[in-house]
Motif scaffolding. Structure first.
Motif, mmCIF file in Angstrom:
data_model
loop_
_atom_site.group_PDB
_atom_site.id
_atom_site.type_symbol
_atom_site.label_atom_id
_atom_site.label_comp_id
_atom_site.label_asym_id
_atom_site.label_seq_id
_atom_site.Cartn_x
_atom_site.Cartn_y
_atom_site.Cartn_z
ATOM 1 N N THR A 1 17.353 32.901 43.873
ATOM 2 C CA THR A 1 16.569 31.816 43.183
ATOM 3 C C THR A 1 17.706 30.670 43.088
ATOM 4 N N ILE A 2 17.324 29.520 43.425
ATOM 5 C CA ILE A 2 18.028 28.432 43.300
ATOM 6 C C ILE A 2 17.411 27.654 42.073
ATOM 7 N N THR A 3 18.378 27.195 41.114
ATOM 8 C CA THR A 3 17.647 26.468 40.048
ATOM 9 C C THR A 3 18.166 25.218 40.274
ATOM 10 N N TRP A 4 17.209 24.256 40.320
ATOM 11 C CA TRP A 4 17.454 22.775 40.449
ATOM 12 C C TRP A 4 17.621 22.269 39.207
ATOM 13 N N GLU B 1 25.820 33.912 40.280
ATOM 14 C CA GLU B 1 26.675 34.859 40.848
ATOM 15 C C GLU B 1 26.859 36.117 40.498
ATOM 16 N N GLU B 2 26.729 36.175 39.043
ATOM 17 C CA GLU B 2 27.113 37.534 38.576
ATOM 18 C C GLU B 2 26.252 37.663 37.043
ATOM 19 N N LEU C 1 27.429 36.063 32.403
ATOM 20 C CA LEU C 1 26.689 35.069 33.466
ATOM 21 C C LEU C 1 27.553 34.190 34.010
ATOM 22 N N VAL C 2 27.712 34.264 35.505
ATOM 23 C CA VAL C 2 28.417 33.191 36.318
ATOM 24 C C VAL C 2 27.353 32.533 37.041
ATOM 25 N N GLY D 1 32.074 20.522 42.422
ATOM 26 C CA GLY D 1 31.361 22.030 42.324
ATOM 27 C C GLY D 1 32.329 22.724 41.611
ATOM 28 N N GLY D 2 31.727 24.196 41.577
ATOM 29 C CA GLY D 2 32.587 25.288 40.858
ATOM 30 C C GLY D 2 31.447 26.025 40.096
ATOM 31 N N THR D 3 32.042 26.904 39.198
ATOM 32 C CA THR D 3 31.379 27.899 38.396
ATOM 33 C C THR D 3 31.297 27.450 36.968
#
Length: 173
Positions: free
Chosen positions: A78-81, A95-96, A103-104, A115-117
């Motif tokens: 699922t992509i959350t925009w 991601e996790e 939550l990642v 970008g990033g996490t």
């Protein structure tokens, strides 16, 4: 007339020199960054987890988020925009996930300038207090954008904004 033209040349060269200086300075700043904030929140892990994972309700309490849309991919993700206050749409994926613990979330790269996490960790301290850790591990490619981030509060600014909004929301029943 000659003075006017010399004045214009001076202004143009000054603007060019300042711009070049910012870009040069930005090239000395690292592309990657890390920021982390840890605090104890007066709420259960379940309450915090519900808020940070119910993306559709984030615009109700997180002022930077104006709109949330979800998209299912063919591989089941699922992509959350998330549309921010500057009308920029950012795609996030999980991601996790370890419910009520970790939550990642990652910004999907789409030839993005950054970008990033974002990593969220929850640890119960008592029945009514949770140690909340939020981390940003990111990158900013254009040197000028790195300078802008440095002078606008650094990566910590977005973490403080998120946590401030979260704390305000936790004060409500």
């Amino acid at each position: 007339m000659k003075t006017f033209i010399l004045g214009l040349v001076f202004v143009f060269l000054s603007i060019f020199a300042v711009g070049f200086g910012f870009i040069f300075y930005g090239r000395t700043l690292p592309e990657a960054h890390h920021a982390e904030l840890i605090l104890d929140l007066h709420a259960t892990p379940n309450r915090i987890w519900t808020l940070i994972t119910d993306y559709s309700k984030m615009p109700e309490w997180l002022s930077e988020v104006k709109k949330v849309e979800e998209e299912k991919t063919t591989d089941g993700k699922t992509i959350t925009w998330m549309t921010d206050s500057h009308r920029q749409r950012l795609p996030f994926v999980t991601e996790e996930i370890i419910p009520e613990k970790r939550l990642v979330r990652k910004i999907l790269e789409q030839q993005s300038f950054f970008g990033g996490t974002w990593t969220f960790e929850l640890e119960p301290v008592s029945p009514t207090v949770t140690r909340f850790t939020i981390k940003e591990d990111g990158f900013i490619r254009p040197p000028l954008f790195r300078v802008m981030m440095k002078f606008s509060g650094g990566p910590e600014k977005s973490l403080h904004g998120f946590v401030g909004s979260l704390v305000q929301r936790l004060k409500k029943p």
